[in-house]
Design a protein around this motif. Structure first.
Motif, PDB file in Angstrom:
ATOM      1  N   GLN A 211       0.836  -1.210   0.000  1.00  0.00           N
ATOM      2  CA  GLN A 211       0.000   0.000   0.000  1.00  0.00           C
ATOM      3  C   GLN A 211       0.870   1.260   0.000  1.00  0.00           C
ATOM      4  O   GLN A 211       0.580   2.238  -0.704  1.00  0.00           O
ATOM      5  CB  GLN A 211      -0.926   0.008   1.224  1.00  0.00           C
ATOM      6  CG  GLN A 211      -2.090  -0.965   1.122  1.00  0.00           C
ATOM      7  CD  GLN A 211      -2.804  -1.175   2.457  1.00  0.00           C
ATOM      8  OE1 GLN A 211      -2.525  -0.498   3.444  1.00  0.00           O
ATOM      9  NE2 GLN A 211      -3.712  -2.129   2.480  1.00  0.00           N
ATOM     10  N   SER A 214       2.282   1.828  -3.322  1.00  0.00           N
ATOM     11  CA  SER A 214       1.243   2.418  -4.174  1.00  0.00           C
ATOM     12  C   SER A 214       1.140   3.923  -3.957  1.00  0.00           C
ATOM     13  O   SER A 214       0.895   4.684  -4.905  1.00  0.00           O
ATOM     14  CB  SER A 214      -0.119   1.765  -3.901  1.00  0.00           C
ATOM     15  OG  SER A 214      -0.114   0.422  -4.325  1.00  0.00           O
ATOM     16  N   THR A 215       1.324   4.357  -2.717  1.00  0.00           N
ATOM     17  CA  THR A 215       1.341   5.794  -2.405  1.00  0.00           C
ATOM     18  C   THR A 215       2.471   6.480  -3.159  1.00  0.00           C
ATOM     19  O   THR A 215       2.292   7.557  -3.741  1.00  0.00           O
ATOM     20  CB  THR A 215       1.510   6.023  -0.884  1.00  0.00           C
ATOM     21  OG1 THR A 215       0.411   5.430  -0.197  1.00  0.00           O
ATOM     22  CG2 THR A 215       1.581   7.497  -0.535  1.00  0.00           C
ATOM     23  N   LYS A 217       3.904   5.386  -5.934  1.00  0.00           N
ATOM     24  CA  LYS A 217       3.605   5.331  -7.363  1.00  0.00           C
ATOM     25  C   LYS A 217       2.660   6.464  -7.769  1.00  0.00           C
ATOM     26  O   LYS A 217       2.816   7.066  -8.837  1.00  0.00           O
ATOM     27  CB  LYS A 217       2.974   3.984  -7.722  1.00  0.00           C
ATOM     28  CG  LYS A 217       3.928   2.804  -7.740  1.00  0.00           C
ATOM     29  CD  LYS A 217       3.143   1.555  -8.076  1.00  0.00           C
ATOM     30  CE  LYS A 217       4.032   0.337  -8.144  1.00  0.00           C
ATOM     31  NZ  LYS A 217       3.248  -0.893  -8.387  1.00  0.00           N
ATOM     32  N   ALA A 218       1.683   6.733  -6.903  1.00  0.00           N
ATOM     33  CA  ALA A 218       0.686   7.760  -7.214  1.00  0.00           C
ATOM     34  C   ALA A 218       1.313   9.144  -7.332  1.00  0.00           C
ATOM     35  O   ALA A 218       0.797  10.013  -8.032  1.00  0.00           O
ATOM     36  CB  ALA A 218      -0.406   7.763  -6.143  1.00  0.00           C
ATOM     37  N   GLU A 243       8.479  -5.374  -5.389  1.00  0.00           N
ATOM     38  CA  GLU A 243       7.219  -6.122  -5.335  1.00  0.00           C
ATOM     39  C   GLU A 243       7.427  -7.584  -5.734  1.00  0.00           C
ATOM     40  O   GLU A 243       6.877  -8.500  -5.111  1.00  0.00           O
ATOM     41  CB  GLU A 243       6.182  -5.461  -6.247  1.00  0.00           C
ATOM     42  CG  GLU A 243       5.660  -4.137  -5.696  1.00  0.00           C
ATOM     43  CD  GLU A 243       4.778  -3.395  -6.682  1.00  0.00           C
ATOM     44  OE1 GLU A 243       4.013  -2.528  -6.226  1.00  0.00           O
ATOM     45  OE2 GLU A 243       4.860  -3.656  -7.903  1.00  0.00           O
TER      46      GLU A 243
END
Length: 320
Positions: A211, A214-215, A217-218, A243
């Motif tokens: 998660q 993902s933060t 990546k955003a 990953e």
């Protein structure tokens, strides 16, 4: 002495020689109006940081802030000692880490349990930080260092619950601590771009780690400043490898935990299985069999194996 390296505008890297190893743990120096350090490593690294500051022409009295991404001793163990040299500095820490810097007794106890007789050599002294010299930064909070630069703090658990990362908008980079894994510049110089997750005990959580990635990546960042070690300008590849290897780490650890119930033997077997897989991968990429990086890789994998074993025991079977 190894001279500090300039990475981007007003961002320098000092090699802390953590565990007496080059390119193991680094301290970042942000030479803005309010001079800021990110990470201190453990107390034996402080002389290297002071030498690095001297080489940059910076007096410790000019330091305004010392930021630690999390309170593991290889990132924050030296913060108390460093603060004694920096009379005008305050230490910035995650909300869940502040009390342990003010009273490091539990940190010390935990490290002694893991490192035993080596504790003093590796970490002594760990000095409490007065509460009036601590600043807590929660998710989304900011810190203005100059008219042109305001840092932003992001809660990024996965490696540890007391972990934040710091977004640097001017360089479009993130100081990721350990959440986005480890970068090996020693291999990069051999033409092998290589990243691994770091899953050390005792708050490792793979779902939270993914998660947090993902933060990152955003944000569509252009560079990552790793706690271990240095800067990568290829975040997409870094995230892909971390990953991918995280999946391998979990799979191998699960296999061992199903067959072996003795905790110490679990760690030994997970370490060996992961090390063998990594070595096979690097051999295929053309790395020499006796390359000195293997000593560091074994150390990193062993610490990660401890965290994997702990996670699977705690969660009675791990992730789905």
């Amino acid at each position: 002495m190894k001279k500090p390296v300039q990475l981007t505008e007003n961002v320098f890297l000092i090699d802390d020689f953590d565990l007496s190893m080059p390119e193991r743990t680094g301290t970042y120096v942000l030479t803005e109006d309010k001079v800021t350090l990110i990470e201190t490593s453990a107390s034996p690294s402080i002389p290297h940081i002071l030498e690095g500051l001297r080489a940059l022409g910076i007096s410790p009295s000019e330091i305004s802030y010392i930021i630690v991404t999390h309170i593991h001793l290889d990132h924050a163990g030296g913060a108390g000692v460093m603060l004694q040299h920096c009379p005008n500095a305050k230490v910035i820490v995650h909300p869940k880490g502040a009390r342990h810097l003010a009273d490091p007794s539990r940190l010390i106890m935990g490290a002694k349990a893991v490192y035993g007789e080596k504790f003093s050599e590796l970490f002594d002294p760990i000095i409490a930080i007065p509460e009036d010299r601590l600043i807590i930064k929660g998710d989304g909070e900011t810190l203005k260092l100059s008219e042109k630069l305001t840092l932003k703090f992001l809660d990024t658990p996965g490696h540890a619950n007391h972990h934040f990362s710091i977004y640097h908008p001017l360089t479009d980079g993130i100081f990721s601590g350990d959440t986005a894994g480890i970068f090996y510049p020693q291999l990069d110089r051999e033409g092998i771009e290589f990243y691994l997750p770091t899953t050390s005990p005792n708050q490792f959580d793979p779902e939270k780690m993914l998660q947090s990635i993902s933060t990152f990546k955003a944000l569509e960042i252009e560079r990552i400043y790793f706690g271990h070690y240095g800067m990568s300008e290829n975040p997409i590849e870094a995230f892909r490898q971390v990953e991918s290897w995280l999946e391998v780490f979990i799979e191998e650890a699960k296999h061992v935990s199903q067959e072996e119930k003795n905790p110490q033997k679990q760690v030994e077997q997970i370490t060996q299985r992961l090390y063998d897989k990594i070595k096979a991968h690097l051999t295929k990429r053309g790395l020499a069999d006796k390359h000195p990086i293997y000593e560091l890789l074994y150390l990193d994998v062993n610490v990660s194996a401890m965290g994997l074993a702990h996670y699977l025991t705690k969660n009675a079977g791990g992730t789905k």
